[in-house]
Design a protein around this motif. Structure first.
Motif, PDB file in Angstrom:
ATOM      1  N   ALA A  27       0.851  -1.194   0.000  1.00  0.00           N
ATOM      2  CA  ALA A  27       0.000   0.000   0.000  1.00  0.00           C
ATOM      3  C   ALA A  27       0.887   1.245   0.000  1.00  0.00           C
ATOM      4  O   ALA A  27       2.004   1.233   0.508  1.00  0.00           O
ATOM      5  CB  ALA A  27      -0.901  -0.013   1.237  1.00  0.00           C
ATOM      6  N   ILE A  28       0.347   2.300  -0.594  1.00  0.00           N
ATOM      7  CA  ILE A  28       1.131   3.523  -0.811  1.00  0.00           C
ATOM      8  C   ILE A  28       0.813   4.547   0.275  1.00  0.00           C
ATOM      9  O   ILE A  28      -0.322   5.040   0.361  1.00  0.00           O
ATOM     10  CB  ILE A  28       0.819   4.107  -2.207  1.00  0.00           C
ATOM     11  CG1 ILE A  28       1.190   3.074  -3.286  1.00  0.00           C
ATOM     12  CG2 ILE A  28       1.548   5.425  -2.428  1.00  0.00           C
ATOM     13  CD1 ILE A  28       0.823   3.506  -4.692  1.00  0.00           C
ATOM     14  N   ASP A  29       1.819   4.858   1.089  1.00  0.00           N
ATOM     15  CA  ASP A  29       1.658   5.934   2.075  1.00  0.00           C
ATOM     16  C   ASP A  29       2.353   7.187   1.531  1.00  0.00           C
ATOM     17  O   ASP A  29       2.879   7.182   0.410  1.00  0.00           O
ATOM     18  CB  ASP A  29       2.179   5.515   3.464  1.00  0.00           C
ATOM     19  CG  ASP A  29       3.675   5.225   3.465  1.00  0.00           C
ATOM     20  OD1 ASP A  29       4.312   5.317   2.388  1.00  0.00           O
ATOM     21  OD2 ASP A  29       4.214   4.891   4.537  1.00  0.00           O
ATOM     22  N   GLU A  30       2.369   8.255   2.338  1.00  0.00           N
ATOM     23  CA  GLU A  30       2.894   9.523   1.827  1.00  0.00           C
ATOM     24  C   GLU A  30       4.352   9.410   1.426  1.00  0.00           C
ATOM     25  O   GLU A  30       4.775   9.965   0.410  1.00  0.00           O
ATOM     26  CB  GLU A  30       2.700  10.633   2.880  1.00  0.00           C
ATOM     27  CG  GLU A  30       1.240  11.014   3.003  1.00  0.00           C
ATOM     28  CD  GLU A  30       0.978  12.270   3.827  1.00  0.00           C
ATOM     29  OE1 GLU A  30       1.937  12.820   4.406  1.00  0.00           O
ATOM     30  OE2 GLU A  30      -0.193  12.684   3.874  1.00  0.00           O
ATOM     31  N   SER A  31       5.136   8.691   2.228  1.00  0.00           N
ATOM     32  CA  SER A  31       6.558   8.658   1.883  1.00  0.00           C
ATOM     33  C   SER A  31       6.793   7.785   0.647  1.00  0.00           C
ATOM     34  O   SER A  31       7.665   8.077  -0.164  1.00  0.00           O
ATOM     35  CB  SER A  31       7.415   8.253   3.083  1.00  0.00           C
ATOM     36  OG  SER A  31       7.416   6.872   3.233  1.00  0.00           O
ATOM     37  N   THR A  32       5.977   6.745   0.459  1.00  0.00           N
ATOM     38  CA  THR A  32       6.155   5.908  -0.745  1.00  0.00           C
ATOM     39  C   THR A  32       5.905   6.718  -2.008  1.00  0.00           C
ATOM     40  O   THR A  32       6.661   6.621  -2.985  1.00  0.00           O
ATOM     41  CB  THR A  32       5.193   4.695  -0.712  1.00  0.00           C
ATOM     42  OG1 THR A  32       5.393   3.983   0.507  1.00  0.00           O
ATOM     43  CG2 THR A  32       5.417   3.768  -1.892  1.00  0.00           C
ATOM     44  N   VAL A  33       4.864   7.528  -1.990  1.00  0.00           N
ATOM     45  CA  VAL A  33       4.556   8.270  -3.219  1.00  0.00           C
ATOM     46  C   VAL A  33       5.659   9.293  -3.510  1.00  0.00           C
ATOM     47  O   VAL A  33       6.050   9.497  -4.663  1.00  0.00           O
ATOM     48  CB  VAL A  33       3.136   8.884  -3.158  1.00  0.00           C
ATOM     49  CG1 VAL A  33       3.096  10.251  -2.524  1.00  0.00           C
ATOM     50  CG2 VAL A  33       2.506   8.922  -4.533  1.00  0.00           C
ATOM     51  N   GLU A  34       6.216   9.892  -2.448  1.00  0.00           N
ATOM     52  CA  GLU A  34       7.328  10.832  -2.660  1.00  0.00           C
ATOM     53  C   GLU A  34       8.530  10.094  -3.251  1.00  0.00           C
ATOM     54  O   GLU A  34       9.221  10.616  -4.132  1.00  0.00           O
ATOM     55  CB  GLU A  34       7.733  11.512  -1.337  1.00  0.00           C
ATOM     56  CG  GLU A  34       6.679  12.458  -0.790  1.00  0.00           C
ATOM     57  CD  GLU A  34       6.312  13.601  -1.745  1.00  0.00           C
ATOM     58  OE1 GLU A  34       7.226  14.164  -2.378  1.00  0.00           O
ATOM     59  OE2 GLU A  34       5.124  13.913  -1.869  1.00  0.00           O
ATOM     60  N   GLU A  35       8.781   8.889  -2.746  1.00  0.00           N
ATOM     61  CA  GLU A  35       9.939   8.139  -3.245  1.00  0.00           C
ATOM     62  C   GLU A  35       9.752   7.737  -4.708  1.00  0.00           C
ATOM     63  O   GLU A  35      10.690   7.804  -5.504  1.00  0.00           O
ATOM     64  CB  GLU A  35      10.171   6.906  -2.362  1.00  0.00           C
ATOM     65  CG  GLU A  35      10.660   7.294  -0.972  1.00  0.00           C
ATOM     66  CD  GLU A  35      11.008   6.106  -0.081  1.00  0.00           C
ATOM     67  OE1 GLU A  35      11.406   6.350   1.067  1.00  0.00           O
ATOM     68  OE2 GLU A  35      10.880   4.935  -0.522  1.00  0.00           O
ATOM     69  N   ILE A  36       8.535   7.342  -5.060  1.00  0.00           N
ATOM     70  CA  ILE A  36       8.268   6.982  -6.467  1.00  0.00           C
ATOM     71  C   ILE A  36       8.542   8.204  -7.351  1.00  0.00           C
ATOM     72  O   ILE A  36       9.232   8.127  -8.368  1.00  0.00           O
ATOM     73  CB  ILE A  36       6.803   6.494  -6.635  1.00  0.00           C
ATOM     74  CG1 ILE A  36       6.610   5.154  -5.919  1.00  0.00           C
ATOM     75  CG2 ILE A  36       6.428   6.383  -8.113  1.00  0.00           C
ATOM     76  CD1 ILE A  36       5.146   4.702  -5.824  1.00  0.00           C
ATOM     77  N   GLY A  37       8.009   9.361  -6.946  1.00  0.00           N
ATOM     78  CA  GLY A  37       8.197  10.572  -7.751  1.00  0.00           C
ATOM     79  C   GLY A  37       9.657  10.954  -7.866  1.00  0.00           C
ATOM     80  O   GLY A  37      10.146  11.274  -8.952  1.00  0.00           O
ATOM     81  N   ARG A  38      10.376  10.886  -6.737  1.00  0.00           N
ATOM     82  CA  ARG A  38      11.796  11.271  -6.755  1.00  0.00           C
ATOM     83  C   ARG A  38      12.596  10.336  -7.636  1.00  0.00           C
ATOM     84  O   ARG A  38      13.461  10.763  -8.399  1.00  0.00           O
ATOM     85  CB  ARG A  38      12.360  11.245  -5.334  1.00  0.00           C
ATOM     86  CG  ARG A  38      12.210  12.586  -4.624  1.00  0.00           C
ATOM     87  CD  ARG A  38      12.626  12.509  -3.168  1.00  0.00           C
ATOM     88  NE  ARG A  38      13.832  11.740  -2.932  1.00  0.00           N
ATOM     89  CZ  ARG A  38      14.019  10.924  -1.885  1.00  0.00           C
ATOM     90  NH1 ARG A  38      13.081  10.786  -0.981  1.00  0.00           N
ATOM     91  NH2 ARG A  38      15.146  10.270  -1.744  1.00  0.00           N
ATOM     92  N   PHE A  39      12.313   9.038  -7.545  1.00  0.00           N
ATOM     93  CA  PHE A  39      13.092   8.098  -8.365  1.00  0.00           C
ATOM     94  C   PHE A  39      12.877   8.365  -9.853  1.00  0.00           C
ATOM     95  O   PHE A  39      13.836   8.484 -10.618  1.00  0.00           O
ATOM     96  CB  PHE A  39      12.749   6.628  -8.057  1.00  0.00           C
ATOM     97  CG  PHE A  39      13.535   5.708  -8.949  1.00  0.00           C
ATOM     98  CD1 PHE A  39      14.849   5.395  -8.639  1.00  0.00           C
ATOM     99  CD2 PHE A  39      12.998   5.233 -10.141  1.00  0.00           C
ATOM    100  CE1 PHE A  39      15.610   4.603  -9.492  1.00  0.00           C
ATOM    101  CE2 PHE A  39      13.752   4.441 -11.004  1.00  0.00           C
ATOM    102  CZ  PHE A  39      15.059   4.123 -10.674  1.00  0.00           C
ATOM    103  N   PHE A  40      11.617   8.477 -10.270  1.00  0.00           N
ATOM    104  CA  PHE A  40      11.364   8.603 -11.714  1.00  0.00           C
ATOM    105  C   PHE A  40      11.632  10.018 -12.229  1.00  0.00           C
ATOM    106  O   PHE A  40      11.778  10.214 -13.439  1.00  0.00           O
ATOM    107  CB  PHE A  40       9.950   8.123 -12.061  1.00  0.00           C
ATOM    108  CG  PHE A  40       9.839   6.620 -11.967  1.00  0.00           C
ATOM    109  CD1 PHE A  40      10.447   5.813 -12.922  1.00  0.00           C
ATOM    110  CD2 PHE A  40       9.159   6.009 -10.932  1.00  0.00           C
ATOM    111  CE1 PHE A  40      10.380   4.417 -12.836  1.00  0.00           C
ATOM    112  CE2 PHE A  40       9.082   4.628 -10.828  1.00  0.00           C
ATOM    113  CZ  PHE A  40       9.692   3.833 -11.785  1.00  0.00           C
TER     114      PHE A  40
END
Ligand code: 1HE
Length: 260
Positions: A27-40
């Protein structure tokens, strides 16, 4: 890059990105979504293609409902959170790096929104798709109205949510939610095959495919055709063009074969 919810590994030119919260079914929490955005937003220079997968039996269970309940977000906070999802998934769809999604198990809610931002989606036979937002008393907020609505059509998306439908891999394939189905447990291996082959394309050709086609789909006919010609001209300026054509003309290039 240091991540908590993502694992990154390079396999030659392929970046393997793993959602690594299996205890929460990714499941996607706030930090996961930030990490996805930063990586891509700024993937490693040497990455030509990425494969995105989930750790464990499921690709992604969508919004982290435990965090959502705990934070008791106000309407404005939830709106802002949705905009971070939009930002992150836009980095995926339009960032220029081709992404092959390796799907299995649950691809639901925000997990389907995440998958819809991948350029190619390989499912295995365990995969299922749903948008259970109505059952959770919320609404989509990670781009489904745009991305999933465009894949399956707005009318079917309304029906999918209202009638609480869960599609299996086969139905998902018919509707375009995935592009290929492989045996259970094999989606990552197949995604890697596709990624390794796509990594051999000229980088500008891949860039054009993943950035131009969906943008052009949003344009008028004349704007789309004009943009296509500009993009084709750009790709034509790449250093690999002469070698690619020569390979074919010298009869060294592989001939086309029918695939799935
Ligand atoms: C979670 C989540 C989650 C599991 N947030 N913790 N998404 C959903 O409505 C999907 C909700 N999840 C499920 O329906 C099922 O968990 C699954 C079908 C994905 C997997 O089932 P299963 O039997 O393998 O696992 P489980 O026992 O249900 O869950 C294991 C643990 O993961 C459990 O925690 P535990 O502490 O009891 O071990 C679950 O609570 C936890 N877990 N899913 C938080 N989603 C930008 S808006 C997007 C809006 C949406 O995405 S709405 C859809 C939300």
């Amino acid at each position: 890059m240091n991540f908590k919810s993502l694992q990154i590994e390079m396999a030659g030119p392929v970046a393997i990105v793993t959602l690594s919260r299996p205890e929460r079914r990714n499941a996607i929490d706030e930090s996961t979504v930030e990490e996805i955005g930063r990586f891509f937003e700024s993937p490693p220079q040497e990455a030509r293609v990425a494969v995105l997968k989930g750790d464990g039996q499921h690709f992604c269970a969508g919004l982290d409902l435990e965090e959502h309940a705990r934070l008791r977000r106000t309407p404005v906070q939830f709106m802002r959170m949705c905009q971070r999802w939009h930002w992150a998934f836009d980095q995926m769809q339009f960032g220029g790096l081709p992404i092959i999604g390796a799907l299995q198990g649950a691809v639901v809610g925000g997990g389907l929104e995440l998958a819809a931002a991948c350029h190619t989606r390989v499912a295995d036979t365990s995969t299922f798709f749903a948008l259970p937002e109505g059952q959770r008393a919320i609404f989509t907020g990670g781009g489904a109205t745009v991305r999933v609505g465009r894949i399956i059509g707005p009318g079917r998306m309304v029906d999918m949510m209202l009638a609480a439908r869960t599609y299996d891999a086969e139905r998902g394939l018919q509707l375009g939610l995935c592009h290929e189905i492989v045996a259970s447990g094999q989606s990552f291996a197949r995604a890697m095959e596709i990624a390794q082959a796509a990594a051999k394309h000229a980088p500008l050709s891949n860039y054009a495919m993943v950035t131009a086609i969906s943008r052009i789909n949003d344009m008028s006919t004349t704007d789309g055709l004009f943009t296509e010609s500009l993009m084709a001209g750009m790709v034509q300026s790449g250093p690999e063009v002469a070698a690619g054509l020569d390979e074919f003309l010298q009869k060294k290039g592989r001939r086309l074969e029918v695939t799935q």
